[in-house]
Structure formats: structure tokens, C-alpha cells
Design a protein around this motif. Sequence first.
Motif, PDB file in Angstrom:
ATOM      1  N   LYS A   1      57.080  38.685  23.847  1.00 18.14           N
ATOM      2  CA  LYS A   1      58.425  38.499  24.343  1.00 18.14           C
ATOM      3  C   LYS A   1      59.490  38.645  23.255  1.00 18.14           C
ATOM      4  O   LYS A   1      60.559  39.185  23.507  1.00 18.14           O
ATOM      5  CB  LYS A   1      58.537  37.107  24.986  1.00 18.14           C
TER       6      LYS A   1
ATOM      7  N   LYS B   1      58.392  38.768  32.938  1.00 13.26           N
ATOM      8  CA  LYS B   1      59.480  37.925  33.450  1.00 13.26           C
ATOM      9  C   LYS B   1      58.870  36.784  34.248  1.00 13.26           C
ATOM     10  O   LYS B   1      58.332  37.002  35.325  1.00 13.26           O
ATOM     11  CB  LYS B   1      60.375  38.738  34.401  1.00 13.26           C
TER      12      LYS B   1
ATOM     13  N   SER C   1      59.618  33.404  36.302  1.00 11.57           N
ATOM     14  CA  SER C   1      60.737  32.633  36.855  1.00 11.57           C
ATOM     15  C   SER C   1      60.586  31.178  36.446  1.00 11.57           C
ATOM     16  O   SER C   1      59.480  30.720  36.125  1.00 11.57           O
ATOM     17  CB  SER C   1      60.727  32.736  38.377  1.00 11.57           C
TER      18      SER C   1
ATOM     19  N   ASP D   1      54.041  36.645  37.760  1.00 10.35           N
ATOM     20  CA  ASP D   1      55.105  37.584  37.366  1.00 10.35           C
ATOM     21  C   ASP D   1      55.303  38.619  38.478  1.00 10.35           C
ATOM     22  O   ASP D   1      54.361  39.276  38.913  1.00 10.35           O
ATOM     23  CB  ASP D   1      54.690  38.263  36.053  1.00 10.35           C
TER      24      ASP D   1
END
Length: 603
Positions: free
Chosen positions: A75, A240, A242, A294
Motif C-alpha cells: 500500500k 481498497k 472499506s 476487497d
Amino acid sequence: MNQVAASSTKHPKGLWVLFGTEMWERFNFYGMRAILSLFIAEALMKGDTEASIIYGGFLGLCYLTPMLGGYISDKYLGNRNCILLGGTAMGIGQLLLFLSASQFGTNLSLATNIMWFALLVIIFGNGFFKPNISSMVGSLYPKEEKNKLDSAFTLFYLGINVGATLGQFICPFFGDVKNGDTRDLSAFKWGFLAAAIAMFIGTLVFLYLKNKYVVTPEGKAIGGKPTATDIPDDESGQAKFSSTSIAIAAILAVALTYGFNLLMGGPGVSPIKAWLYPFIFAAGISLAYLILSDKTITKVERDRIWVLYIVCFFVMFFWGAFEQAGSSLTFIADKQTDTRILGWTMPPTMVQNFNGIFVMVFAIPFSLIWIWMSKKKIEPISPVKQAWGLLLIALGYLIIAMQVKGFTLSSKVGVIWLILLYLLHTWGELCLSPIGLSLVAKLAPKRFASLLMGVWFLGNAGGYALTGTLGALLPPTPDKYIKAEKANINLADILDGKKEATGQELYTLAKYKISASIDYDKGQKNNLDFAKIFKVKDSVLTPQQLDVISKEQIIKVAYPKFAGFTLKTLYDFFMMFVILCGSAGLLLYALTPFMKKMMHGVR
Ligand code: GLN
């Protein structure tokens, strides 16, 4: 044409840079590991039991943090930065151990505190280093050259074991020094210094050579900071997660830790077994959930990630059986093995070094076998190789089980059988471990490459937890019966239920740690604080207290049990691994046709 042919069989130069870096890092890790428990037990005066508990927890954590290092790399920081960071941290950690060991004879509590801090630094260093160097090997190969990965990782694995074997020789050479029969406790520091130097050499090798060699054929840096643009075609974007799924994963981790604790904890169980192992399993499952949550994951990617999860589950059994090398198999080498070989008596701790030596001998032949099979188009898919790995380790245990069948208290197994066991275990390791690293590289979407490498190592950490649990099931070795006999106790009759143990007998067996388990809580409720009682030398209990011990079943003496089976002999113990790894291997093998479909063309 020639160039094409050459490039289709040759490995990129970057592989040798990663090989060298990892070699020095493993030198540092395994070298330190060889002397760490001795240092903690003897120089820091914590004793064997506490030292081995610290050691187990430390190793478990070392393989837990790679998921963090993998996440931060994917990341934010990229492989290169994480390797430099992790390498430097581990080097500093070793210097701290050097500092701790230098306090010997002056300030014990300062030395102990520095040791804790050092271990913490090493745990984080390993977490940044290990998944990133491994996933970088995968990044060296463009998509069309992924068929070289099994062979590449097998060579990389050779580097691991050259380093490990050298480290396990050099660090104890300087750090575990004996003057006659007594150990020179001030020498440990030199072992840690040697490990520190090795780690800094590894980091410098990487620092100076990466820009020249760890690059794509077009000269672009591999393993830089992640950006959306340098991720090709269908794998675009970053991971990504959440906030809802992060929250669910966190709750899951806590709930599962408690759940596993209910299963594995209980009275008298050490906190590492009761909480750390459950946390490792829980972390693995919740991380697995998090990755799958994801939204950017495609159907094909999801299938492939599931294949990795299935494999991670099965390899836990492999490591659980394999890592007995450092514990139960070494105790057996020490207590029930005739280690004479060609007129020389081998020190029992040396027997496990055959693993590293065999990897050095067989890594290249295995790598060639995979290339040859691939050319002949008979190379099996990776999970099939891993099923072979599990079956080979089961075979290793089966052969030695046959040797020890019908053993009496004075029988000893020839060391050659242990060496043969290590040979089969090493072959199994070569089918399973480098292939696993390579499988992660092949199956993981690029944006999850290092994170999924972290999941792979988490499977390994689960294996280490299993190692501890299974190793503790070793039935009493002959020395225990002899020790009991010296105290006028017939241990066999008690264990076989032919005679009920008196309170005094139970107490004596517990005191000498002979097949006894103590319920500390129940003890305390009956005004018997065993942790304190055992600290007093020659402590004597009153007849009433001894009575309570047997009536309330505060101390129990019994054979170890596994899944309802009683393990009475060494044969039973070895057969447990045969059955566990054999059935895991067969089951994995049976699943491979489905897994092949789920891999969507990856082999
Ligand atoms: N010995 C190998 C290494 O250090 C494998 C250890 C593991 O993955 N559990 O990389």
C-alpha cells in the motif's frame, strides 16, 4: 534466436542479488536462533522451560508480522524500502542482543530488558524483510516467464539454507564456547555480533546492487513504491479495503482469538499456548476474510486466492511435523538414539543440521527436475507437488516408526534412521516450501503480492503453533521412567492404570516434571500455590495437603492423548505424524483437480 533461447532458460541477474541478500539475512536469523534459547536459559537465568516458551512465542510472532510488512509494502512503501527497513531493524536488534549479552555478570535486569526490546525489534524487522524479499523474486519474472518460478524459488531456497547452515555453524562457534564442561556465559555476545555483521552485509549487498540488477529488461526498477500507473492491465488499482470490512475483520480477530482460547486454553496452560497461538490462527482467518472483502477482486482472482488459502491450511500440518526437528526430534536424538557413526559420537544437537546440508545437496537437482518435467510437459501443478511433500514427510515418520516398534526402555535407534528421516523431510520440504513461495507469486494479483506472501507465512506461523502443541505430546522418554524409579515410583504401573498414585507420588512426579499436569487454579483454590511451592528447594507438604492433591485431582499423571488416541510409545508418537500428514497429503491430492480449475491456467 540464440538470445531468445538463452533468455528462456537463464535466470535474471537480480535473482542472485536477492539470493545473496536473503543468504546473509538467514545467516543472521538462524545463527541467532541457534544460541538464543541457551542465552536466555543460562546467561539470563530463566531456565529451560521459560526459555523454550519465550522461543516459541518469538518464532510465532516472527512469522505473524510479515502480514503487516506485506500490507505496508503493497500500500505505501514498496518492496525495496521495506527490505532496507527490515534488514536495518534486524541488524540493530542483533546489536541490542550483543549489548544485552555484554551486560553479563554486571546488570541482569538491564540485560533482560534489553533482550525483550531486541526481540521486539527483530520481530518487526523480520516482518518487513521476509515477505518482501520473497515476493520480489516473483516480480523479477514477466508474465510469460512465470514457468521459471518454481526453479527460481528453489534456487532462492538454496540461498536460504546456505545462509542458515553457515549461521548455525558460525554463531554457536563464537557464541557457545565451553571451557571443559562449563559454558563460558560471557561468550554469547560474540555470536550475536556475528549475526549483526551478517545482517548488515546483507542489507549493504541489497543497497548497492539493487539499482543495477534488480530491474526489468528495460531497466525499470522492480519493487519501488506502489503507484496505480505501474500496475499493468487487468490487475490495476491498489488494494481498497472499506472501513466496514476492516472493522468486521478486527471484530472477527478478537472473537476468534477468544473462541480458540476456549478450545486450547484451560487450567495450567501457558499464556503463549492459551493466547498467542489462538491469536495467530485468528489473525490468519480474519486477514483471509479482509483480502476477499476487497471489491476490486475479480472472479478469477477470487478463485486463485481461495487456492492459496486451501494450500496454506494444508501446509500447517507439514510445518507442524517438520519443525519437530528443533524440539522432540532433538530430545529423541539426545535420549533414545545411538549417535555413533563410523566410530565417532555425534553431538545430538548436530543431527538436525542434516536438513540444511540436504537442502544444499538437493536444491539444484530438484530445480532441474522441475525444468525437465516442464519441458517434457509432465510437470504437475504446484498443489500436487505439495501433496507429495506431505506424503514424503509422512513416509519419513513411517520409516522411523517401524524402527522403534516394540522398543524397550533400553533400546536405542541408530542415528542413520534419523538421518534418513531428515533426507525424506528435506525432499518433502523442497516439494512444498519453495513451491509455495512460487505459487503465491503466480496466483496473487500484483496489488496483493506481498500481503498474500504474508498470508503464506501466517500459514507457517500456524504450523509453528501446531509444532508446540504436537511436540508436547511426546510420550515419556526412558529417562523419565528411570528418574521415577530412583524416587521409588513405578511410573509404568501408574500410567497403565495398574496402580493408583498416592498424593506423595503425584507431587514428586510433578516436581520433577515427569508426565504430570498440574491444575494451578484448582491448586490455588485449595491453598496450594504450586508456582511458589516448587521454587522452594526441598519443600515438603503435609499429609493433608498430599491428600487433597489426589482427592481433588489437582495433579494428574497420564499418557498424552491426541484426538481420543492414547500415545504410549515413541511408535505411537511417530504414527500420529504419519496419519496426520498422510491424510492431509491424500486429501490435498484429491482436491487438486478442483484446484486446477480454480487456478485458471496458472500451474
Ligand atoms: N527455512 C525456510 C526459511 O527460513 C522456511 C521457513 C518457513 O517458511 N517456515 O525461509
